[in-house]
Scaffold this motif. Sequence first.
Motif, PDB file in Angstrom:
ATOM      1  N   ASP A 286      23.357 -10.296  50.987  1.00  0.00           N
ATOM      2  CA  ASP A 286      23.176 -10.709  52.372  1.00  0.00           C
ATOM      3  C   ASP A 286      24.514 -11.083  52.984  1.00  0.00           C
ATOM      4  O   ASP A 286      25.576 -10.950  52.370  1.00  0.00           O
ATOM      5  CB  ASP A 286      22.190 -11.874  52.462  1.00  0.00           C
ATOM      6  CG  ASP A 286      22.582 -13.039  51.562  1.00  0.00           C
ATOM      7  OD1 ASP A 286      23.749 -13.091  51.119  1.00  0.00           O
ATOM      8  OD2 ASP A 286      21.725 -13.894  51.286  1.00  0.00           O
ATOM      9  N   VAL A 287      24.464 -11.581  54.229  1.00  0.00           N
ATOM     10  CA  VAL A 287      25.698 -11.877  54.954  1.00  0.00           C
ATOM     11  C   VAL A 287      26.459 -13.033  54.312  1.00  0.00           C
ATOM     12  O   VAL A 287      27.689 -13.076  54.343  1.00  0.00           O
ATOM     13  CB  VAL A 287      25.371 -12.189  56.434  1.00  0.00           C
ATOM     14  CG1 VAL A 287      24.530 -13.453  56.551  1.00  0.00           C
ATOM     15  CG2 VAL A 287      26.636 -12.322  57.267  1.00  0.00           C
ATOM     16  N   TYR A 288      25.739 -13.960  53.679  1.00  0.00           N
ATOM     17  CA  TYR A 288      26.416 -15.082  53.041  1.00  0.00           C
ATOM     18  C   TYR A 288      27.186 -14.610  51.804  1.00  0.00           C
ATOM     19  O   TYR A 288      28.297 -15.078  51.538  1.00  0.00           O
ATOM     20  CB  TYR A 288      25.399 -16.157  52.654  1.00  0.00           C
ATOM     21  CG  TYR A 288      24.644 -16.706  53.830  1.00  0.00           C
ATOM     22  CD1 TYR A 288      25.233 -17.622  54.686  1.00  0.00           C
ATOM     23  CD2 TYR A 288      23.341 -16.296  54.110  1.00  0.00           C
ATOM     24  CE1 TYR A 288      24.544 -18.130  55.779  1.00  0.00           C
ATOM     25  CE2 TYR A 288      22.647 -16.794  55.190  1.00  0.00           C
ATOM     26  CZ  TYR A 288      23.252 -17.706  56.020  1.00  0.00           C
ATOM     27  OH  TYR A 288      22.577 -18.192  57.103  1.00  0.00           O
ATOM     28  N   PHE A 289      26.599 -13.700  51.063  1.00  0.00           N
ATOM     29  CA  PHE A 289      27.315 -13.139  49.913  1.00  0.00           C
ATOM     30  C   PHE A 289      28.546 -12.358  50.365  1.00  0.00           C
ATOM     31  O   PHE A 289      29.595 -12.401  49.713  1.00  0.00           O
ATOM     32  CB  PHE A 289      26.362 -12.231  49.122  1.00  0.00           C
ATOM     33  CG  PHE A 289      27.041 -11.472  48.020  1.00  0.00           C
ATOM     34  CD1 PHE A 289      27.455 -12.103  46.866  1.00  0.00           C
ATOM     35  CD2 PHE A 289      27.265 -10.111  48.146  1.00  0.00           C
ATOM     36  CE1 PHE A 289      28.089 -11.404  45.848  1.00  0.00           C
ATOM     37  CE2 PHE A 289      27.890  -9.400  47.137  1.00  0.00           C
ATOM     38  CZ  PHE A 289      28.298 -10.055  45.981  1.00  0.00           C
ATOM     39  N   GLN A 290      28.437 -11.656  51.491  1.00  0.00           N
ATOM     40  CA  GLN A 290      29.583 -10.908  52.000  1.00  0.00           C
ATOM     41  C   GLN A 290      30.699 -11.833  52.471  1.00  0.00           C
ATOM     42  O   GLN A 290      31.875 -11.493  52.373  1.00  0.00           O
ATOM     43  CB  GLN A 290      29.117  -9.992  53.130  1.00  0.00           C
ATOM     44  CG  GLN A 290      28.168  -8.904  52.649  1.00  0.00           C
ATOM     45  CD  GLN A 290      27.468  -8.191  53.787  1.00  0.00           C
ATOM     46  OE1 GLN A 290      27.780  -8.413  54.950  1.00  0.00           O
ATOM     47  NE2 GLN A 290      26.514  -7.334  53.463  1.00  0.00           N
ATOM     48  N   ILE A 291      30.336 -13.020  52.972  1.00  0.00           N
ATOM     49  CA  ILE A 291      31.359 -14.008  53.299  1.00  0.00           C
ATOM     50  C   ILE A 291      32.090 -14.439  52.034  1.00  0.00           C
ATOM     51  O   ILE A 291      33.319 -14.589  52.019  1.00  0.00           O
ATOM     52  CB  ILE A 291      30.719 -15.222  54.004  1.00  0.00           C
ATOM     53  CG1 ILE A 291      30.188 -14.811  55.379  1.00  0.00           C
ATOM     54  CG2 ILE A 291      31.718 -16.373  54.144  1.00  0.00           C
ATOM     55  CD1 ILE A 291      29.396 -15.893  56.069  1.00  0.00           C
ATOM     56  N   GLY A 292      31.341 -14.627  50.944  1.00  0.00           N
ATOM     57  CA  GLY A 292      31.964 -14.974  49.675  1.00  0.00           C
ATOM     58  C   GLY A 292      32.885 -13.876  49.161  1.00  0.00           C
ATOM     59  O   GLY A 292      33.935 -14.167  48.566  1.00  0.00           O
ATOM     60  N   LEU A 293      32.516 -12.608  49.397  1.00  0.00           N
ATOM     61  CA  LEU A 293      33.378 -11.508  48.966  1.00  0.00           C
ATOM     62  C   LEU A 293      34.719 -11.538  49.701  1.00  0.00           C
ATOM     63  O   LEU A 293      35.771 -11.280  49.104  1.00  0.00           O
ATOM     64  CB  LEU A 293      32.683 -10.165  49.214  1.00  0.00           C
ATOM     65  CG  LEU A 293      31.476  -9.817  48.331  1.00  0.00           C
ATOM     66  CD1 LEU A 293      30.977  -8.417  48.652  1.00  0.00           C
ATOM     67  CD2 LEU A 293      31.821  -9.918  46.859  1.00  0.00           C
ATOM     68  N   THR A 294      34.675 -11.824  50.996  1.00  0.00           N
ATOM     69  CA  THR A 294      35.925 -11.922  51.756  1.00  0.00           C
ATOM     70  C   THR A 294      36.810 -13.042  51.212  1.00  0.00           C
ATOM     71  O   THR A 294      38.038 -12.904  51.130  1.00  0.00           O
ATOM     72  CB  THR A 294      35.614 -12.170  53.239  1.00  0.00           C
ATOM     73  OG1 THR A 294      34.728 -11.143  53.714  1.00  0.00           O
ATOM     74  CG2 THR A 294      36.876 -12.149  54.069  1.00  0.00           C
ATOM     75  N   MET A 295      36.186 -14.128  50.810  1.00  0.00           N
ATOM     76  CA  MET A 295      36.954 -15.233  50.241  1.00  0.00           C
ATOM     77  C   MET A 295      37.531 -14.859  48.881  1.00  0.00           C
ATOM     78  O   MET A 295      38.602 -15.321  48.495  1.00  0.00           O
ATOM     79  CB  MET A 295      36.052 -16.464  50.118  1.00  0.00           C
ATOM     80  CG  MET A 295      36.754 -17.720  49.628  1.00  0.00           C
ATOM     81  SD  MET A 295      35.725 -19.190  49.824  1.00  0.00           S
ATOM     82  CE  MET A 295      34.232 -18.685  48.993  1.00  0.00           C
ATOM     83  N   LEU A 296      36.835 -14.008  48.144  1.00  0.00           N
ATOM     84  CA  LEU A 296      37.311 -13.599  46.821  1.00  0.00           C
ATOM     85  C   LEU A 296      38.583 -12.763  46.897  1.00  0.00           C
ATOM     86  O   LEU A 296      39.310 -12.664  45.902  1.00  0.00           O
ATOM     87  CB  LEU A 296      36.220 -12.804  46.092  1.00  0.00           C
ATOM     88  CG  LEU A 296      35.089 -13.632  45.473  1.00  0.00           C
ATOM     89  CD1 LEU A 296      34.024 -12.711  44.906  1.00  0.00           C
ATOM     90  CD2 LEU A 296      35.622 -14.549  44.386  1.00  0.00           C
ATOM     91  N   VAL A 297      38.868 -12.145  48.034  1.00  0.00           N
ATOM     92  CA  VAL A 297      40.113 -11.378  48.169  1.00  0.00           C
ATOM     93  C   VAL A 297      41.312 -12.295  47.925  1.00  0.00           C
ATOM     94  O   VAL A 297      42.232 -11.972  47.161  1.00  0.00           O
ATOM     95  CB  VAL A 297      40.194 -10.723  49.569  1.00  0.00           C
ATOM     96  CG1 VAL A 297      41.541 -10.056  49.765  1.00  0.00           C
ATOM     97  CG2 VAL A 297      39.070  -9.718  49.745  1.00  0.00           C
ATOM     98  N   ALA A 298      41.295 -13.453  48.563  1.00  0.00           N
ATOM     99  CA  ALA A 298      42.398 -14.394  48.379  1.00  0.00           C
ATOM    100  C   ALA A 298      42.372 -15.030  46.999  1.00  0.00           C
ATOM    101  O   ALA A 298      43.427 -15.234  46.372  1.00  0.00           O
ATOM    102  CB  ALA A 298      42.337 -15.475  49.460  1.00  0.00           C
ATOM    103  N   LEU A 299      41.181 -15.347  46.490  1.00  0.00           N
ATOM    104  CA  LEU A 299      41.101 -16.011  45.184  1.00  0.00           C
ATOM    105  C   LEU A 299      41.540 -15.085  44.053  1.00  0.00           C
ATOM    106  O   LEU A 299      42.217 -15.523  43.106  1.00  0.00           O
ATOM    107  CB  LEU A 299      39.663 -16.489  44.943  1.00  0.00           C
ATOM    108  CG  LEU A 299      39.158 -17.572  45.899  1.00  0.00           C
ATOM    109  CD1 LEU A 299      37.691 -17.866  45.629  1.00  0.00           C
ATOM    110  CD2 LEU A 299      39.988 -18.831  45.762  1.00  0.00           C
ATOM    111  N   ALA A 300      41.153 -13.804  44.134  1.00  0.00           N
ATOM    112  CA  ALA A 300      41.569 -12.861  43.101  1.00  0.00           C
ATOM    113  C   ALA A 300      43.057 -12.572  43.205  1.00  0.00           C
ATOM    114  O   ALA A 300      43.758 -12.432  42.187  1.00  0.00           O
ATOM    115  CB  ALA A 300      40.763 -11.568  43.225  1.00  0.00           C
ATOM    116  N   ALA A 301      43.574 -12.479  44.435  1.00  0.00           N
ATOM    117  CA  ALA A 301      45.007 -12.239  44.609  1.00  0.00           C
ATOM    118  C   ALA A 301      45.834 -13.421  44.110  1.00  0.00           C
ATOM    119  O   ALA A 301      46.980 -13.243  43.679  1.00  0.00           O
ATOM    120  CB  ALA A 301      45.310 -11.961  46.071  1.00  0.00           C
ATOM    121  N   LYS A 302      45.242 -14.614  44.154  1.00  0.00           N
ATOM    122  CA  LYS A 302      45.968 -15.805  43.698  1.00  0.00           C
ATOM    123  C   LYS A 302      46.377 -15.690  42.229  1.00  0.00           C
ATOM    124  O   LYS A 302      47.516 -16.011  41.854  1.00  0.00           O
ATOM    125  CB  LYS A 302      45.098 -17.033  43.925  1.00  0.00           C
ATOM    126  CG  LYS A 302      45.705 -18.351  43.484  1.00  0.00           C
ATOM    127  CD  LYS A 302      45.247 -18.782  42.097  1.00  0.00           C
ATOM    128  CE  LYS A 302      43.745 -18.902  42.025  1.00  0.00           C
ATOM    129  NZ  LYS A 302      43.317 -19.327  40.662  1.00  0.00           N
TER     130      LYS A 302
END
Length: 423
Positions: A286-302
């Motif tokens: 859902d849209v909430y999971f997709q918000i989490g995916l966008t946040m994972l871009v920065a967390l994985a890049a960290k």
Amino acid sequence: NIRTQNARAVLIDAYKALSQIREGIVVPLNPPSIPGLGTTGGTEMWIQSKGDATIAQFAAVVNDFVARAKQRPELTGVTNTFNADSQQLLVDVDRDKAETLGVPVEDVYSAMQTMFGSLYVSQFNRSSRLWQVILQAEPSYRLKPDDLEQIFVRSSNGSMVPLKSVVTSRYVTGPDLITRFNNFPAVKITANAAPGYASGQVISTLEELATQMPSEYGIAWSGEAFEAKQSGGTSGLVFVFGLIMVFLILAAQYEKWSLPFGVLMAVPFALFGALLAILLRGLNNDVYFQIGLTMLVALAAKNAILIFEFAVLNREAGKSVFDATMTAAEERLRPIVMTSLAFILGCVPLAIATGASANSRHSIGTGVIGGMLGATAIAVFFIPMFFYVLETMSEKSAKKKDKKAGDVPPSSGPGAAPSEPKV
């Protein structure tokens, strides 16, 4: 108990209690999650009659649609407020008899409107306030059909003619309210997602059911469903723009175009972990999971940045590509694990939340936890390899450019001194 007193449980108990009322139909509904977008919670859809169908035909189509919708496992709480069989009192005016008695037909309708409805006459000022003058019969004189017999209409010769002499009444069935949407006669359908299904699946299911209606009927969305249809697919653009921003920032930081690619290669591992986590838990994309995916871009890049940054410093210190990579991986393993575990444990309350908005928290928390586990447990073994491969390729490319520059004759270069003539 929060598990038995949540919104869904309260609605079910209220529906059971209110269903005992025989004088009317009471349907308890959730308010919209975003105030102002719609009148009730859930998905709102309008069935529109775009042809010349009668009310009875329209009601048959709506009832058939609702019956088929209630059989779908994705939907629950399918309701509509349209009732084409409500009791109504129909008053017939005998125009020929009214003409014979000298009673204008418009006066007959005006008398019924004034006494049984209301009629605005004028307004006046008193005590610094503006008062309205409205004509209307007392409630006790407009309760029963027999009250029509108490009304008189003045004829053209000045005599008072009883209203019952020119009208007859009878009970019929018909819709109590006809609403319009986009200028078409329309009926609003409200549906909620069944447990285990998302609002997007509800919209898709209703659209599928709408294809089975006759061609002269259509559907339109309102409330949150309309906004969801308008903004559908934008989450992918947000994710792509997030990747582009991370890439440009890292390219400016490292002053290279190759190393940012290595950092972003950690993102697929985070996406794999997030998708696996919601799959194992039975949640929806859902849209909430997709918000989490966008946040994972920065967390994985960290995590990748921690290794790449130290590897670049080791290379500037004179170490070989292999030694710089291995040293950075060894030195940054502990900080990566510690920061990742701290973030994962911080998201556990979201993943096990109860109460209001619990489902949205489950989607965000579960997706972020799974993504961080994937970025920490799997990607940490591949990130050093990415740096080694990219840095090796970059060095080989730089050596080839230097070799080509060294093969150029000095006389052919710009600014070279002219050669002496041979004797």
